[in-house]
Scaffold this motif. Structure first.
Motif, PDB file in Angstrom:
ATOM      1  N   TYR A   1      28.927 -19.199 -24.141  1.00 20.65           N
ATOM      2  CA  TYR A   1      28.017 -17.862 -24.254  1.00 20.65           C
ATOM      3  C   TYR A   1      28.752 -17.151 -25.200  1.00 20.65           C
ATOM      4  CZ  TYR A   1      31.703 -15.467 -21.596  1.00 20.65           C
ATOM      5  OH  TYR A   1      32.850 -14.777 -21.251  1.00 20.65           O
TER       6      TYR A   1
ATOM      7  N   ASP B   1      27.215 -11.441 -18.929  1.00 17.47           N
ATOM      8  CA  ASP B   1      27.097 -10.092 -19.892  1.00 17.47           C
ATOM      9  C   ASP B   1      27.676  -9.143 -18.811  1.00 17.47           C
ATOM     10  OD1 ASP B   1      26.434  -8.093 -21.396  1.00 17.47           O
ATOM     11  OD2 ASP B   1      24.442  -8.176 -20.736  1.00 17.47           O
TER      12      ASP B   1
ATOM     13  N   GLY C   1      23.644 -16.714 -16.451  1.00 18.94           N
ATOM     14  CA  GLY C   1      22.644 -16.160 -17.650  1.00 18.94           C
ATOM     15  C   GLY C   1      23.093 -14.696 -17.430  1.00 18.94           C
ATOM     16  N   TYR C   2      22.083 -13.762 -17.733  1.00 21.65           N
ATOM     17  CA  TYR C   2      22.305 -12.303 -17.846  1.00 21.65           C
ATOM     18  C   TYR C   2      20.900 -11.706 -17.622  1.00 21.65           C
ATOM     19  CZ  TYR C   2      20.724 -12.105 -22.789  1.00 21.65           C
ATOM     20  OH  TYR C   2      19.965 -12.073 -23.816  1.00 21.65           O
TER      21      TYR C   2
ATOM     22  N   ALA D   1      22.148 -22.760 -21.144  1.00 19.62           N
ATOM     23  CA  ALA D   1      21.171 -22.433 -19.863  1.00 19.62           C
ATOM     24  C   ALA D   1      20.820 -23.696 -19.137  1.00 19.62           C
ATOM     25  CB  ALA D   1      19.696 -21.885 -20.564  1.00 19.62           C
TER      26      ALA D   1
ATOM     27  N   CYS E   1      16.379 -16.655 -18.778  1.00 11.58           N
ATOM     28  CA  CYS E   1      17.025 -16.516 -17.678  1.00 11.58           C
ATOM     29  C   CYS E   1      16.007 -16.213 -16.506  1.00 11.58           C
ATOM     30  CB  CYS E   1      18.155 -15.477 -17.870  1.00 11.58           C
ATOM     31  SG  CYS E   1      19.243 -15.706 -18.802  1.00 11.58           S
TER      32      CYS E   1
ATOM     33  N   MET F   1      21.841  -9.219 -27.513  1.00  9.19           N
ATOM     34  CA  MET F   1      21.288 -10.569 -26.649  1.00  9.19           C
ATOM     35  C   MET F   1      22.657 -11.233 -26.573  1.00  9.19           C
ATOM     36  SD  MET F   1      17.945 -10.611 -26.863  1.00  9.19           S
ATOM     37  CE  MET F   1      17.193 -12.018 -26.942  1.00  9.19           C
TER      38      MET F   1
ATOM     39  N   ASP G   1      23.738 -15.387 -26.434  1.00  6.29           N
ATOM     40  CA  ASP G   1      23.598 -16.652 -26.574  1.00  6.29           C
ATOM     41  C   ASP G   1      24.212 -17.378 -25.451  1.00  6.29           C
ATOM     42  OD1 ASP G   1      21.810 -16.532 -28.467  1.00  6.29           O
ATOM     43  OD2 ASP G   1      23.191 -17.066 -30.178  1.00  6.29           O
TER      44      ASP G   1
ATOM     45  N   CYS H   1      18.380 -10.633 -20.166  1.00  2.00           N
ATOM     46  CA  CYS H   1      17.726 -12.044 -20.997  1.00  2.00           C
ATOM     47  C   CYS H   1      16.287 -11.470 -20.916  1.00  2.00           C
ATOM     48  CB  CYS H   1      17.995 -13.024 -20.110  1.00  2.00           C
ATOM     49  SG  CYS H   1      17.321 -14.520 -20.994  1.00  2.00           S
TER      50      CYS H   1
END
Length: 194
Positions: free
Chosen positions: A144, A103, A62-63, A161, A70, A156, A158, A66
């Motif tokens: 991602y 990210d 994730g990041y 998840a 996340c 953002m 994508d 988010c």
């Protein structure tokens, strides 16, 4: 009548003594998910996949920027760890949650450290160079893609998840049911962690 049951009983006895059937296989057994990595943790140290040998891992990509998915997913993983603390303390000692950033441009070691600290003190946040992240995401079959920036410059990402439960040798075991919440995640972890 008794005579006809005796041969049937003798036929069934050897089957009962054969170990009760085949052990259940994890849903992801044999999947090409996971692999070696060398990333950077929240303290700026290099962390390798082999540093977790002997421990089960909940791996989530994730990041930190988010806005919703996340943090919600990581909160559920944190809830699962708290449930396991109470219900299965021996099990939870074998498990480490790992958050891997998708990210790397914004997610510095400090950012991932602060992010994971919100959910569980045992959670490890990892980041790396864009090439390192691309490789580990490929190894874990995680999609991602950075979206075009907004007029303010923010953007953002994508991404797929999902939380993988990985075994003590880095083998894939199961996808954890994030959509069902912390209790369901804890139950799935208890089911597979030996």
């Amino acid at each position: 009548m008794t005579r006809s049951l005796i041969p049937l009983a003798l036929f069934c006895l050897p089957l009962a003594g054969c170990g009760g059937g085949t052990p259940e296989q994890p849903p992801l057994a044999g999947a090409r998910v996971g692999g070696p990595f060398a990333l950077t943790d929240g303290n700026g140290r290099t962390v390798r996949d082999t540093d977790f040998t002997g421990r089960y891992r909940i791996v989530y990509f994730g990041y930190t920027y988010c806005p919703d998915v996340c943090p919600t997913d990581m909160q559920k993983i944190g809830q699962a760890m708290k449930i396991l603390d109470k219900d299965a303390p021996r099990t939870v000692q074998k498990v480490v949650p790992i958050f891997i950033s998708v990210d790397p441009e914004r997610d510095t070691p400090t950012a991932v450290k602060q992010f994971v600290a919100n959910f569980d003190p045992r959670a490890v946040g990892l980041t790396g160079t864009p090439d390192q992240i691309a490789q580990v995401a490929k190894n874990y079959a995680v999609y991602y893609k950075k979206q075009p920036p907004s007029p303010s410059g923010g953007y953002m990402v994508d991404h797929f998840a999902a939380a993988y439960l990985m075994g003590p040798n880095g083998e894939p075991l199961a996808l954890l049911p994030l959509e069902k919440g912390g209790a369901a995640i804890a139950q799935e972890v208890r089911h597979w962690v030996r």
